[in-house]
Motif scaffolding. Sequence first.
Motif, PDB file in Angstrom:
ATOM      1  N   ARG A  32     -65.018 -41.231 -23.039  1.00 14.40           N
ATOM      2  CA  ARG A  32     -63.651 -41.258 -23.606  1.00 14.40           C
ATOM      3  C   ARG A  32     -63.569 -40.345 -24.823  1.00 14.40           C
ATOM      4  N   LYS A  65     -63.701 -44.101 -10.583  1.00 19.15           N
ATOM      5  CA  LYS A  65     -64.910 -43.533  -9.944  1.00 19.15           C
ATOM      6  C   LYS A  65     -65.960 -43.180 -11.014  1.00 19.15           C
ATOM      7  N   VAL A  69     -68.268 -40.458 -13.077  1.00 19.66           N
ATOM      8  CA  VAL A  69     -68.335 -39.073 -13.562  1.00 19.66           C
ATOM      9  C   VAL A  69     -69.683 -38.469 -13.132  1.00 19.66           C
ATOM     10  N   GLY A  83     -73.369 -49.732 -19.884  1.00 20.05           N
ATOM     11  CA  GLY A  83     -72.603 -49.146 -18.782  1.00 20.05           C
ATOM     12  C   GLY A  83     -73.319 -47.985 -18.112  1.00 20.05           C
ATOM     13  N   ARG A 124     -74.851 -46.315 -13.767  1.00 22.28           N
ATOM     14  CA  ARG A 124     -73.848 -46.920 -12.895  1.00 22.28           C
ATOM     15  C   ARG A 124     -74.161 -46.679 -11.420  1.00 22.28           C
ATOM     16  N   ASN A 132     -77.030 -41.639 -11.246  1.00 20.54           N
ATOM     17  CA  ASN A 132     -77.148 -41.736 -12.714  1.00 20.54           C
ATOM     18  C   ASN A 132     -78.599 -41.989 -13.114  1.00 20.54           C
ATOM     19  N   ARG A 136     -56.393 -48.979 -22.477  1.00 27.02           N
ATOM     20  CA  ARG A 136     -57.270 -48.174 -21.616  1.00 27.02           C
ATOM     21  C   ARG A 136     -56.563 -47.828 -20.310  1.00 27.02           C
ATOM     22  N   ARG A 181     -62.919 -50.150  -9.388  1.00 25.15           N
ATOM     23  CA  ARG A 181     -64.131 -50.260 -10.221  1.00 25.15           C
ATOM     24  C   ARG A 181     -65.055 -51.351  -9.671  1.00 25.15           C
TER      25      ARG A 181
HETATM   26  N1  LIG Z   1     -72.300 -44.231 -16.531  1.00 28.63           N
HETATM   27  C1  LIG Z   1     -70.950 -44.193 -16.510  1.00 28.63           C
HETATM   28  C2  LIG Z   1     -70.186 -44.999 -17.341  1.00 28.63           C
HETATM   29  C3  LIG Z   1     -68.818 -44.937 -17.255  1.00 28.63           C
HETATM   30  N2  LIG Z   1     -68.227 -44.078 -16.411  1.00 28.63           N
HETATM   31  C4  LIG Z   1     -66.767 -43.976 -16.292  1.00 28.63           C
HETATM   32  O1  LIG Z   1     -66.111 -44.555 -17.420  1.00 28.63           O
HETATM   33  C5  LIG Z   1     -65.336 -45.682 -16.991  1.00 28.63           C
HETATM   34  C6  LIG Z   1     -65.297 -46.702 -18.073  1.00 28.63           C
HETATM   35  O2  LIG Z   1     -66.613 -47.153 -18.354  1.00 28.63           O
HETATM   36  P1  LIG Z   1     -66.880 -48.495 -19.218  1.00 28.63           P
HETATM   37  O3  LIG Z   1     -68.357 -48.661 -19.251  1.00 28.63           O
HETATM   38  O4  LIG Z   1     -66.275 -48.279 -20.556  1.00 28.63           O
HETATM   39  O5  LIG Z   1     -66.228 -49.584 -18.466  1.00 28.63           O
HETATM   40  C7  LIG Z   1     -65.964 -46.105 -15.668  1.00 28.63           C
HETATM   41  O6  LIG Z   1     -65.108 -46.841 -14.821  1.00 28.63           O
HETATM   42  C8  LIG Z   1     -66.273 -44.741 -15.063  1.00 28.63           C
HETATM   43  O7  LIG Z   1     -65.111 -44.122 -14.568  1.00 28.63           O
HETATM   44  C9  LIG Z   1     -69.009 -43.277 -15.606  1.00 28.63           C
HETATM   45  O8  LIG Z   1     -68.485 -42.482 -14.795  1.00 28.63           O
HETATM   46  N3  LIG Z   1     -70.350 -43.332 -15.670  1.00 28.63           N
END
Ligand SMILES: Nc1ccn([C@@H]2O[C@H](COP(=O)(O)O)[C@@H](O)[C@H]2O)c(=O)n1
Length: 237
Positions: free
Chosen positions: A57, A78, A80, A105, A108, A112, A148, A159
């Motif tokens: 963000r 989705k 990133v 987080g 994911r 990753n 958000r 999600r």
């Molecule tokens: N490893 C990650 C973490 C997050 N994202 C993207 O950000 C969104 C919000 O994440 P929060 O942990 O704050 O809930 C998440 O839904 C993803 O779109 C990501 O891509 N990879």
Amino acid sequence: MLSTDIQKLENGGTSPRETTPFITFVLGGPGSGKGTQCMRIVENFGFTHLSAGDLLRHEISSNSEYAPMILNTIKDGKIVPSEVTVKLLQKAIESIDNDKFLIDGFPRSEENRLQYERIIGMEPNVVLFFDCPQEEMVKRVLNRRQGRIDDNEETVKERLKVFMALTMPVVDYYAKRGKIYKIDATGTEDEIFARVLPAFASLQFEMDYLLGHLTGHRKFTEPCKIVRLFLWTVWPS
Ligand SMILES: Nc1ccn([C@@H]2O[C@H](COP(=O)(O)O)[C@@H](O)[C@H]2O)c(=O)n1
Ligand SMILES: Nc1ncnc2c1ncn2[C@@H]1O[C@H](COP(=O)(O)OP(=O)(O)OP(=O)(O)O)[C@@H](O)[C@H]1O
């Protein structure tokens, strides 16, 4: 130009840390309370909290070249591309003067996880998993009201799908490696933190030892892990 100097890192621009930090990954579905509990862990155990979502963000608000792609990906619920997220984490870990990190987080997805291992080159020491029923997670997300872009019914559904399909295999991977501390994430924030506390209490000696805050011989590391797992088994919450 990227606010985070991702390009600079790709060229090996940031100097490596002298000590290997103690890394805790924090996993759980959307709204399971990861961020809330991380704040308490920081206050009580001196960790630095790195939220992968917050780092992404921040990239959006600083208008980096990746901002439009990150914004659309988050809006769609989705994931990133891993190289972007891992570079942001790498930059943060290397620039912060602490030896204990909570990485919230992340990872994911298996992609990753593999990218982190490839670029950062180490495994997490432990992985906290906040286990929460889906209906409770949806309720919390829709009540969050922090503006958000992904806190709406449609995105939260996506999600949750992504969490089940891509994140749960990562939880299973670390469970097989004996690294998961599963926390029941239902109840009040205080009740949940009371379940988190014993996990960190049982890790304290191992953390201090690995970070060189205790003197001794390396051969103590394995017995530490055994004691920690024993304590966690007999006194998980
Ligand atoms: N490893 C990650 C973490 C997050 N994202 C993207 O950000 C969104 C919000 O994440 P929060 O942990 O704050 O809930 C998440 O839904 C993803 O779109 C990501 O891509 N990879
Ligand atoms: N035990 C709890 N009971 C009720 N509400 C809670 C509890 N813990 C956290 N919340 C609230 O639920 C919302 C989601 O919590 P939080 O942001 O910590 O979850 P998260 O797992 O980090 O979510 P995300 O992955 O979507 O960023 C917040 O508004 C928070 O204040």
